[in-house]
Design a protein around this motif. Structure first.
Motif, mmCIF file in Angstrom:
data_model
loop_
_atom_site.group_PDB
_atom_site.id
_atom_site.type_symbol
_atom_site.label_atom_id
_atom_site.label_comp_id
_atom_site.label_asym_id
_atom_site.label_seq_id
_atom_site.Cartn_x
_atom_site.Cartn_y
_atom_site.Cartn_z
ATOM 1 N N TYR A 214 0.821 -1.211 0.000
ATOM 2 C CA TYR A 214 0.000 0.000 0.000
ATOM 3 C C TYR A 214 0.855 1.262 0.000
ATOM 4 N N SER A 215 2.051 1.177 0.563
ATOM 5 C CA SER A 215 2.965 2.316 0.498
ATOM 6 C C SER A 215 3.385 2.571 -0.944
ATOM 7 N N CYS A 216 3.766 1.481 -1.642
ATOM 8 C CA CYS A 216 4.171 1.614 -3.048
ATOM 9 C C CYS A 216 2.994 2.038 -3.920
ATOM 10 N N MET A 217 1.812 1.497 -3.634
ATOM 11 C CA MET A 217 0.637 1.865 -4.426
ATOM 12 C C MET A 217 0.284 3.329 -4.215
ATOM 13 N N PHE A 218 0.439 3.816 -2.987
ATOM 14 C CA PHE A 218 0.217 5.240 -2.724
ATOM 15 C C PHE A 218 1.172 6.088 -3.548
ATOM 16 N N MET A 219 2.436 5.670 -3.614
ATOM 17 C CA MET A 219 3.423 6.402 -4.413
ATOM 18 C C MET A 219 3.059 6.351 -5.897
ATOM 19 N N ILE A 220 2.628 5.170 -6.374
ATOM 20 C CA ILE A 220 2.275 5.026 -7.790
ATOM 21 C C ILE A 220 1.108 5.930 -8.164
ATOM 22 N N VAL A 221 0.073 5.941 -7.322
ATOM 23 C CA VAL A 221 -1.131 6.712 -7.632
ATOM 24 C C VAL A 221 -0.886 8.205 -7.500
ATOM 25 N N VAL A 222 -0.241 8.615 -6.401
ATOM 26 C CA VAL A 222 -0.083 10.050 -6.130
ATOM 27 C C VAL A 222 1.115 10.643 -6.864
ATOM 28 N N PHE A 223 2.304 10.029 -6.659
ATOM 29 C CA PHE A 223 3.533 10.627 -7.173
ATOM 30 C C PHE A 223 3.839 10.258 -8.622
ATOM 31 N N PHE A 224 3.309 9.125 -9.106
ATOM 32 C CA PHE A 224 3.616 8.710 -10.469
ATOM 33 C C PHE A 224 2.390 8.675 -11.372
ATOM 34 N N THR A 225 1.270 9.222 -10.887
ATOM 35 C CA THR A 225 0.085 9.349 -11.741
ATOM 36 C C THR A 225 -0.528 10.736 -11.604
ATOM 37 N N ILE A 226 -1.004 11.073 -10.406
ATOM 38 C CA ILE A 226 -1.762 12.316 -10.220
ATOM 39 C C ILE A 226 -0.875 13.558 -10.321
ATOM 40 N N ILE A 227 0.196 13.629 -9.538
ATOM 41 C CA ILE A 227 1.035 14.836 -9.517
ATOM 42 C C ILE A 227 1.689 15.105 -10.878
ATOM 43 N N PRO A 228 2.346 14.102 -11.516
ATOM 44 C CA PRO A 228 2.909 14.387 -12.846
ATOM 45 C C PRO A 228 1.853 14.792 -13.858
ATOM 46 N N LEU A 229 0.653 14.225 -13.737
ATOM 47 C CA LEU A 229 -0.411 14.597 -14.657
ATOM 48 C C LEU A 229 -0.818 16.055 -14.467
ATOM 49 N N PHE A 230 -0.928 16.482 -13.208
ATOM 50 C CA PHE A 230 -1.227 17.887 -12.938
ATOM 51 C C PHE A 230 -0.138 18.795 -13.508
ATOM 52 N N LEU A 231 1.124 18.421 -13.305
ATOM 53 C CA LEU A 231 2.230 19.212 -13.837
ATOM 54 C C LEU A 231 2.184 19.267 -15.358
#
Length: 306
Positions: A214-231
């Motif tokens: 769940y730690s890795c999944m949190f990173m995948i969803v937030v840091f490698f999906t949502i945040i880069p998409l916003f940027l």
């Protein structure tokens, strides 16, 4: 290209995506399908919350615009949006499988050749024209793929599938201009989640209990999906998509360097030559943007990622 906050946002988005393996490789003992299930489900829920909490006005405006469109245009928007969801989820699954069960180098190669594969598909499907230099770049890239196939056919095969699924997503979305991009991606993820949901009970493994998952999944969803998409979306407000498109190569170059120096994957001299030729083809393909004093439009358009 003059560096400003929009270029910085685009650079940071693809730079962050280049380290995706840090969150994905620790999950290599989980089935690729399980990782896809949870990434799609968690991403869909997160993006729905973002739209409901922060983007209700945008959702309402897009819905009103959709209702005002002619029935033929409504059908086109729906087909392109939902079809894009199929291609995007397919790309995610293949990329996860390649990263965890083939090699980081193969995943890197996929996105090195992806922009050129996209342009070829656009030429064949959308009848877009290519310049002389772009055809030369395609030929160089094709030759490098032949070199890679001699002793690493499996890597090349999976790289081409990964690149092709994302290229088909880009080509299908190129015409999908009738809806907000972030909202379109949200709808695609909801559609994909609904399609995958009936298969989850039968084809998923046991519900993960490890904190690491769940730690890795949190990173995948937030840091490698949502945040880069916003940027990425923010960057596209101030610079054209062709300028953003150049920066997609930051991702696979970082992947390749990680495969070589961090994961200690074996890289032969032939592979190094092939990767070098692909980098040459990238420079040749983008020669107008890289060497022209005036900004020019490029045939390949990159909207969104992973």
């Amino acid at each position: 290209m003059r560096l400003n906050k929009y270029y910085s946002a685009a650079f940071l988005a693809f730079f962050v995506w280049g380290f995706f393996s840090f969150a994905l490789k620790p999950l290599h003992h989980y089935p690729s399908l399980d990782i896809l299930f949870y990434r799609v489900f968690f991403s869909a829920i997160t993006m729905v919350l973002i739209n409901v909490v922060f983007r209700r006005r945008v959702v309402r405006e897009n819905w009103n615009h959709f209702k005002s469109c002619a029935p033929k245009q409504q059908k086109s928007i729906a087909l392109l949006t939902l079809g894009g969801g199929v291609f995007l989820s397919s790309n995610w699954f293949v990329y996860i499988y390649v990263m965890n069960h083939v090699s980081v180098g193969a995943a890197s190669l996929a996105y090195l050749i992806c922009p050129i594969v996209t342009t070829v598909f656009a030429f064949l499907m959308l009848k877009e024209t290519l310049s002389k230099w772009q055809w030369i770049a395609v030929a160089i890239s094709f030759f490098s793929c032949i070199l890679l196939s001699f002793n690493h056919f499996q890597d090349l095969f999976y790289s081409l599938i990964t690149a092709a699924t994302y290229a088909l997503y880009l080509v299908s979305q190129r015409k999908n201009s009738g809806i907000d991009k972030f909202l379109s991606l949200t709808i695609q993820l909801i559609f994909t989640a609904l399609v995958l949901l009936p298969f989850y009970p039968k084809y998923s493994g046991a519900v993960p209990t490890e904190t690491l998952f769940y730690s890795c999944m949190f990173m995948i969803v937030v840091f490698f999906t949502i945040i880069p998409l916003f940027l990425n979306l923010y960057a596209l407000q101030g610079i054209n998509s062709s300028s953003v498109g150049i920066m997609i190569y930051i991702n696979p170059i970082i992947n390749f360097l990680l495969a070589l120096f961090y994961y200690n994957e074996h890289i032969s001299s032939l592979q190094l030559l092939s990767y070098f030729l692909i980098l040459v083809s990238i420079v040749v393909f983008n020669e107008k943007i890289l060497f022209s004093k005036k900004p020019t439009a490029m045939a390949t358009e990159v909207e969104g990622y992973k």
